[in-house]
Motif scaffolding. Sequence first.
Motif, PDB file in Angstrom:
ATOM      1  N   SER A  66       5.990   1.898   4.054  1.00 48.78           N
ATOM      2  CA  SER A  66       6.523   3.259   4.080  1.00 48.78           C
ATOM      3  C   SER A  66       7.597   3.491   3.040  1.00 48.78           C
ATOM      4  CB  SER A  66       7.063   3.581   5.478  1.00 48.78           C
ATOM      5  OG  SER A  66       8.132   2.708   5.801  1.00 48.78           O
ATOM      6  N   ARG A  67       8.361   2.437   2.686  1.00 46.63           N
ATOM      7  CA  ARG A  67       9.461   2.667   1.743  1.00 46.63           C
ATOM      8  C   ARG A  67       8.958   2.622   0.302  1.00 46.63           C
ATOM      9  NH1 ARG A  67      11.181  -2.775   3.351  1.00 46.63           N
ATOM     10  NH2 ARG A  67      10.808  -4.223   1.624  1.00 46.63           N
ATOM     11  N   SER A  68       9.760   3.173  -0.606  1.00 48.41           N
ATOM     12  CA  SER A  68       9.405   3.205  -2.022  1.00 48.41           C
ATOM     13  C   SER A  68       9.356   1.794  -2.574  1.00 48.41           C
ATOM     14  CB  SER A  68      10.423   4.032  -2.823  1.00 48.41           C
ATOM     15  OG  SER A  68      10.424   5.362  -2.359  1.00 48.41           O
ATOM     16  N   SER A  69       8.450   1.603  -3.598  1.00 47.71           N
ATOM     17  CA  SER A  69       8.300   0.280  -4.205  1.00 47.71           C
ATOM     18  C   SER A  69       9.542  -0.078  -5.011  1.00 47.71           C
ATOM     19  CB  SER A  69       7.069   0.275  -5.120  1.00 47.71           C
ATOM     20  OG  SER A  69       7.033  -0.907  -5.867  1.00 47.71           O
ATOM     21  N   SER A  70       9.918  -1.349  -4.927  1.00 50.46           N
ATOM     22  CA  SER A  70      11.071  -1.824  -5.707  1.00 50.46           C
ATOM     23  C   SER A  70      10.694  -2.020  -7.164  1.00 50.46           C
ATOM     24  CB  SER A  70      11.585  -3.160  -5.129  1.00 50.46           C
ATOM     25  OG  SER A  70      10.576  -4.156  -5.258  1.00 50.46           O
ATOM     26  N   GLY A  71       9.368  -2.134  -7.396  1.00 47.44           N
ATOM     27  CA  GLY A  71       8.908  -2.329  -8.765  1.00 47.44           C
ATOM     28  C   GLY A  71       8.981  -3.771  -9.204  1.00 47.44           C
ATOM     29  N   LYS A  72       9.386  -4.666  -8.362  1.00 50.86           N
ATOM     30  CA  LYS A  72       9.496  -6.075  -8.721  1.00 50.86           C
ATOM     31  C   LYS A  72       8.318  -6.844  -8.158  1.00 50.86           C
ATOM     32  CE  LYS A  72      14.554  -6.290  -9.051  1.00 50.86           C
ATOM     33  NZ  LYS A  72      15.776  -6.939  -8.543  1.00 50.86           N
ATOM     34  N   LYS A  73       7.732  -7.676  -9.013  1.00 41.14           N
ATOM     35  CA  LYS A  73       6.626  -8.509  -8.559  1.00 41.14           C
ATOM     36  C   LYS A  73       7.171  -9.747  -7.857  1.00 41.14           C
ATOM     37  CE  LYS A  73       3.331  -7.131 -12.151  1.00 41.14           C
ATOM     38  NZ  LYS A  73       2.455  -7.583 -13.236  1.00 41.14           N
ATOM     39  N   GLU A  74       6.425 -10.227  -6.886  1.00 38.29           N
ATOM     40  CA  GLU A  74       6.809 -11.432  -6.158  1.00 38.29           C
ATOM     41  C   GLU A  74       5.548 -12.173  -5.747  1.00 38.29           C
ATOM     42  OE1 GLU A  74       7.702 -10.311  -1.760  1.00 38.29           O
ATOM     43  OE2 GLU A  74       8.637  -8.740  -3.028  1.00 38.29           O
ATOM     44  N   PRO A  75       5.653 -13.491  -5.539  1.00 39.58           N
ATOM     45  CA  PRO A  75       4.476 -14.267  -5.131  1.00 39.58           C
ATOM     46  C   PRO A  75       3.982 -13.804  -3.761  1.00 39.58           C
ATOM     47  CG  PRO A  75       6.212 -15.712  -5.936  1.00 39.58           C
ATOM     48  CD  PRO A  75       6.844 -14.363  -5.752  1.00 39.58           C
ATOM     49  N   VAL A  76       2.696 -13.476  -3.660  1.00 36.71           N
ATOM     50  CA  VAL A  76       2.113 -12.949  -2.423  1.00 36.71           C
ATOM     51  C   VAL A  76       0.792 -13.669  -2.160  1.00 36.71           C
ATOM     52  CG1 VAL A  76       1.153 -10.907  -1.292  1.00 36.71           C
ATOM     53  CG2 VAL A  76       3.198 -10.691  -2.720  1.00 36.71           C
ATOM     54  N   ASP A  77       0.556 -13.994  -0.883  1.00 35.10           N
ATOM     55  CA  ASP A  77      -0.735 -14.562  -0.473  1.00 35.10           C
ATOM     56  C   ASP A  77      -1.709 -13.393  -0.350  1.00 35.10           C
ATOM     57  OD1 ASP A  77      -2.946 -15.643   0.745  1.00 35.10           O
ATOM     58  OD2 ASP A  77      -1.791 -16.939   2.093  1.00 35.10           O
ATOM     59  N   ILE A  78      -2.558 -13.244  -1.355  1.00 37.64           N
ATOM     60  CA  ILE A  78      -3.443 -12.081  -1.414  1.00 37.64           C
ATOM     61  C   ILE A  78      -4.456 -12.090  -0.279  1.00 37.64           C
ATOM     62  CG2 ILE A  78      -5.177 -13.087  -2.962  1.00 37.64           C
ATOM     63  CD1 ILE A  78      -3.767  -9.508  -3.135  1.00 37.64           C
ATOM     64  N   ASN A  79      -4.883 -13.286   0.142  1.00 38.27           N
ATOM     65  CA  ASN A  79      -5.852 -13.371   1.247  1.00 38.27           C
ATOM     66  C   ASN A  79      -5.244 -12.826   2.541  1.00 38.27           C
ATOM     67  OD1 ASN A  79      -7.678 -14.530  -0.473  1.00 38.27           O
ATOM     68  ND2 ASN A  79      -7.219 -16.635   0.125  1.00 38.27           N
ATOM     69  N   LYS A  80      -3.987 -13.234   2.825  1.00 42.59           N
ATOM     70  CA  LYS A  80      -3.294 -12.798   4.030  1.00 42.59           C
ATOM     71  C   LYS A  80      -3.084 -11.291   4.006  1.00 42.59           C
ATOM     72  CE  LYS A  80       0.861 -13.750   6.755  1.00 42.59           C
ATOM     73  NZ  LYS A  80       2.127 -14.507   6.814  1.00 42.59           N
ATOM     74  N   LEU A  81      -2.707 -10.766   2.795  1.00 38.10           N
ATOM     75  CA  LEU A  81      -2.464  -9.325   2.656  1.00 38.10           C
ATOM     76  C   LEU A  81      -3.744  -8.547   2.942  1.00 38.10           C
ATOM     77  CD1 LEU A  81      -0.312  -7.522   0.052  1.00 38.10           C
ATOM     78  CD2 LEU A  81      -2.698  -6.837   0.239  1.00 38.10           C
ATOM     79  N   CYS A  82      -4.870  -8.997   2.378  1.00 34.21           N
ATOM     80  CA  CYS A  82      -6.156  -8.295   2.572  1.00 34.21           C
ATOM     81  C   CYS A  82      -6.581  -8.351   4.048  1.00 34.21           C
ATOM     82  CB  CYS A  82      -7.234  -8.930   1.691  1.00 34.21           C
ATOM     83  SG  CYS A  82      -7.003  -8.622  -0.075  1.00 34.21           S
ATOM     84  N   ASP A  83      -6.404  -9.511   4.705  1.00 33.08           N
ATOM     85  CA  ASP A  83      -6.807  -9.663   6.103  1.00 33.08           C
ATOM     86  C   ASP A  83      -5.974  -8.753   6.999  1.00 33.08           C
ATOM     87  OD1 ASP A  83      -8.317 -11.132   8.220  1.00 33.08           O
ATOM     88  OD2 ASP A  83      -6.265 -11.724   8.773  1.00 33.08           O
ATOM     89  N   GLU A  84      -4.662  -8.699   6.727  1.00 30.40           N
ATOM     90  CA  GLU A  84      -3.758  -7.897   7.549  1.00 30.40           C
ATOM     91  C   GLU A  84      -4.098  -6.417   7.464  1.00 30.40           C
ATOM     92  OE1 GLU A  84       0.993  -6.832   7.612  1.00 30.40           O
ATOM     93  OE2 GLU A  84       0.353  -8.774   6.837  1.00 30.40           O
ATOM     94  N   TYR A  85      -4.341  -5.900   6.243  1.00 33.49           N
ATOM     95  CA  TYR A  85      -4.627  -4.478   6.086  1.00 33.49           C
ATOM     96  C   TYR A  85      -6.009  -4.123   6.590  1.00 33.49           C
ATOM     97  CZ  TYR A  85      -0.304  -3.328   3.700  1.00 33.49           C
ATOM     98  OH  TYR A  85       1.011  -3.107   3.410  1.00 33.49           O
ATOM     99  N   LEU A  86      -6.928  -5.072   6.567  1.00 30.52           N
ATOM    100  CA  LEU A  86      -8.252  -4.820   7.147  1.00 30.52           C
ATOM    101  C   LEU A  86      -8.140  -4.550   8.645  1.00 30.52           C
ATOM    102  CD1 LEU A  86     -11.367  -4.765   6.919  1.00 30.52           C
ATOM    103  CD2 LEU A  86     -11.326  -7.254   7.315  1.00 30.52           C
ATOM    104  N   ARG A  87      -7.357  -5.414   9.371  1.00 38.33           N
ATOM    105  CA  ARG A  87      -7.202  -5.256  10.823  1.00 38.33           C
ATOM    106  C   ARG A  87      -6.401  -4.001  11.159  1.00 38.33           C
ATOM    107  NH1 ARG A  87      -4.131  -8.564  12.621  1.00 38.33           N
ATOM    108  NH2 ARG A  87      -3.593  -9.907  10.880  1.00 38.33           N
ATOM    109  N   LEU A  88      -5.340  -3.754  10.381  1.00 38.89           N
ATOM    110  CA  LEU A  88      -4.520  -2.568  10.654  1.00 38.89           C
ATOM    111  C   LEU A  88      -5.333  -1.284  10.486  1.00 38.89           C
ATOM    112  CD1 LEU A  88      -1.138  -3.512   8.935  1.00 38.89           C
ATOM    113  CD2 LEU A  88      -1.592  -3.351  11.379  1.00 38.89           C
ATOM    114  N   SER A  89      -6.138  -1.224   9.407  1.00 33.30           N
ATOM    115  CA  SER A  89      -6.966  -0.039   9.175  1.00 33.30           C
ATOM    116  C   SER A  89      -7.957   0.154  10.316  1.00 33.30           C
ATOM    117  CB  SER A  89      -7.705  -0.173   7.835  1.00 33.30           C
ATOM    118  OG  SER A  89      -8.565   0.918   7.648  1.00 33.30           O
ATOM    119  N   TYR A  90      -8.609  -0.932  10.727  1.00 35.00           N
ATOM    120  CA  TYR A  90      -9.627  -0.844  11.786  1.00 35.00           C
ATOM    121  C   TYR A  90      -9.015  -0.340  13.092  1.00 35.00           C
ATOM    122  CZ  TYR A  90     -13.057  -2.288  15.267  1.00 35.00           C
ATOM    123  OH  TYR A  90     -13.931  -2.313  16.322  1.00 35.00           O
ATOM    124  N   HIS A  91      -7.870  -0.963  13.533  1.00 35.66           N
ATOM    125  CA  HIS A  91      -7.238  -0.562  14.792  1.00 35.66           C
ATOM    126  C   HIS A  91      -6.692   0.855  14.711  1.00 35.66           C
ATOM    127  CE1 HIS A  91      -7.892  -4.358  16.706  1.00 35.66           C
ATOM    128  NE2 HIS A  91      -7.161  -5.042  15.801  1.00 35.66           N
TER     129      HIS A  91
END
Length: 654
Positions: A488-513
Motif C-alpha cells: 500500500s505504501r509508496s515505493s522507496s525506489g531501492k532494490k533489495e535481495p528478494v526471494d522471487i519464488n516466495k513473492l510469486c507464491d504469496e501473491y498467488l494465494r492472496l489474489s485467489y483468497h
Amino acid sequence: MKKFLISFFFIVGMENIHAQQVYADSLLQAFRLAKEDNVKVATLNKLSYYYSFLYPDSAIYYADSIINFSQRQKYKQGEAIGWICKAEGLDRFASYPEALEAAYKSLEISKTLSAHRLFMMGWSYEIIGHLNGITGKNKDAINFFHTAIDLLTRSGEDMVEIYFSNFSIAYCMWQSGQIDSAVFYITKLDEHPEVVFEKRNPTPWLIRGNIYNAKGDASRAESYFKYGLAISEQLNTLFLSTILYNSMAYIFLQKGKRDSSIYYAKRSLSLAQKYNYKLFEIGASGFLSYNVYDGVNADSALKYMRIMFMANNDAFNADRGRQFQKVSYDAEKKEKELADAKKQFKNKIRVYLFIIALIFLLIVAFIFWRNNRHKKKANLLLVQQKEKLETTLEELKTTQKQLIQSEKMASLGELTAGIAHEIQNPLNFVNNFSEVNSELIDELEQEADKGNLDEVRSIVKSIKENEGKINHHGKRAETIVKSMLQHSRSSSGKKEPVDINKLCDEYLRLSYHGLRAKDKSFNATMKTDFDDNIGKINIIPQDIGRVVLNLINNAFYAVDEKKKSGYENYEPTVSISTQKNNGKVKIKVRDNGNGIPQKVLDKIFQPFFTTKPTGQGTGLGLSLSYDIVKAHGGELKVETKEGEGSIFMIDLPV
C-alpha cells in the motif's frame, strides 16, 4: 546508323571510284532500293563525288538532288552534305564565289546539328580553307584549315580528313613560298603510318611532289608525281590527272626533255578544256606559252597565251573576284552578327536574371517582414498558451498521481479480502490457544494446591507448547500485515535481495483468497513451478509485487469469465512459474481463458485501455506494469491464442 554513314561516304567513297558506267548505274540502283534517308544521301554523295572528277555539271546535279531530297525529308545533316558536294563541283568549274557560298551554307546548317556537329563543321571549314587557298588567300586558308583540324580532332570520327587538312596546310605553305614549313607538315604526317589514305588518293602525292620540287629535289618530286599519276589513271580521276600531267611537264622541262614536257602539258590542257577545269586550263596553256614556246615559236606562244587569257578571264575576272570577296565578307558579317546577337542575348539574360533576382529578394524581404509580424503575434500567443499549458500540465500531473494511487488502492482493495482470510487463521489459533492456556493455568493452580507435582509439570509443558504456537501464528499474522503495508505504501525506489519464488507464491494465494472473499462461487486450480536455483535477485519488491499481482488478477478474471460463458468440462486453471536462464529470470503467468483478440493485442499496454466492462477496470494496470518492468531493465511480453488462453512473461536481469 549515323556512324555507318560517316565511314560510308568518307572512307569507302574514294576507294571504289571506277570509270565504268556500271558503277554509276549501281549507285543509282542502290539509291532506289535504300530505305533510310542517311543511306540515300550517302549514295548520292558518292555519285556527286564520282562525277566531280569527270563531269562537274553532273556532280552539281547530284549535289542539288541531295539538297532537295534532304530538305523534303527534313534531314539537316544530309542537306549540309549536299552543299559541300555542290561546293566541290563548283570548285572543279573554278566557280569559286558560288562554291564558297555553298560551303558557308553547309557550315551554317552544320552548326545546328545535334549529331556529328563537330565533324560536319570541320569538313565545311576544310572546303572553305581550300577555296581561300586556291584563290591565293593562303594566310586565311591556313587559319581555316587549323580550325578544321581542331573540330575534326574533337569529333574523333575520321582521321583521314585530319590527314588531308594537314596536307592542305602544307600545300598553302608551298604556294606562299614557305618551303621548310611545308616540308615540316609533310614530315609530321609520316608519324601516322596507320592512315592508308595516300594509297588510294593521288592528291597527297601531287602535294609532296610540288613541295620537294620547290625544295630543289626534282628526282624525288618526279617519283611522287609518277606514283600519284598511276593512282589517278587507275581510278580514272581525270581532274587530278590534269594537274599531275602539268606537274610532269614541269619536271621534264627541268630535265631538258622538251618533247616529253610538251606531251604532258598538252594532255593536261586537253583534259582541262574537255571537262571545263578552268584553273588547270590556265596553268597548262600558260606553261606552254611562257615556258615552252616563248622565244622558240611565236605563233604557238601567242595561241596558248590567248587560251590562257580567256580561261583566266572566265575564272578570275574582276567581277568574279569581287563576287568571291563579297561572299567572304557576307559570311564574316553574318558570323559577326550572330556573335553580336548571341552577346546581346547573353546580356539580356543577365538583365532578366538580375531583375528576377531583385524581385526574388524583394519577395524574400517582404516574407521576412510579414513573418516577423506574425512571429511577434505568435510569440505573444505562445506565451499565453505556455502559461495555460503549464497550468494544465500541473493539473495532469496531479491527476496522474491520483490515478496511479487509485490503481494501487484498487489492487489493495482486491488484496484486502485475501489478507483478511489469511490473517483470520493465525488469529483463530492465537485466540484458541490463549483460551486453552487460561483453562490450563486454572488447573495448574488447583494441582499446585494439591501438591501434585507431576501433574503440574505436565500442565506447564502444555502451556509452554501452546505459547510457542501462539508466538508462531502471531508472527505469521505480523508477516501478512507487513506485506499489506508494503503493497500500500509508496515505493522507496531501492532494490533489495528478494526471494522471487516466495513473492510469486504469496501473491498467488492472496489474489485467489481475495477473489473468493468477494465471490464465494469463484473457484480455480492454481499451479506453481518454481526454479529452486534462482535464489534472491535485486528488485524493488513493492513494484514487482504489484506487477505479479496485476497479472494474476487478470488471469483469474479471464478464466472466471470463460467459466461463466458455459463451457462444458472446463476447468479454470492459473499457473505461475519461474526459470533462470542466460543471466535472466523469467516469470510466466499462464491462464486457459478466452485469450486476447488480435485486433486489440497492440493496445493492451496503452494507458486507460481495458477490455473489462465499464466500472470494473481503470486500464492502468498493464500500462504501469510495463513501465515498472522496463524501469528494472526487463521486458514484459505476451503470447495469446484466442479461445485457448494467454501467457504473460516477465524477463528480469539477475
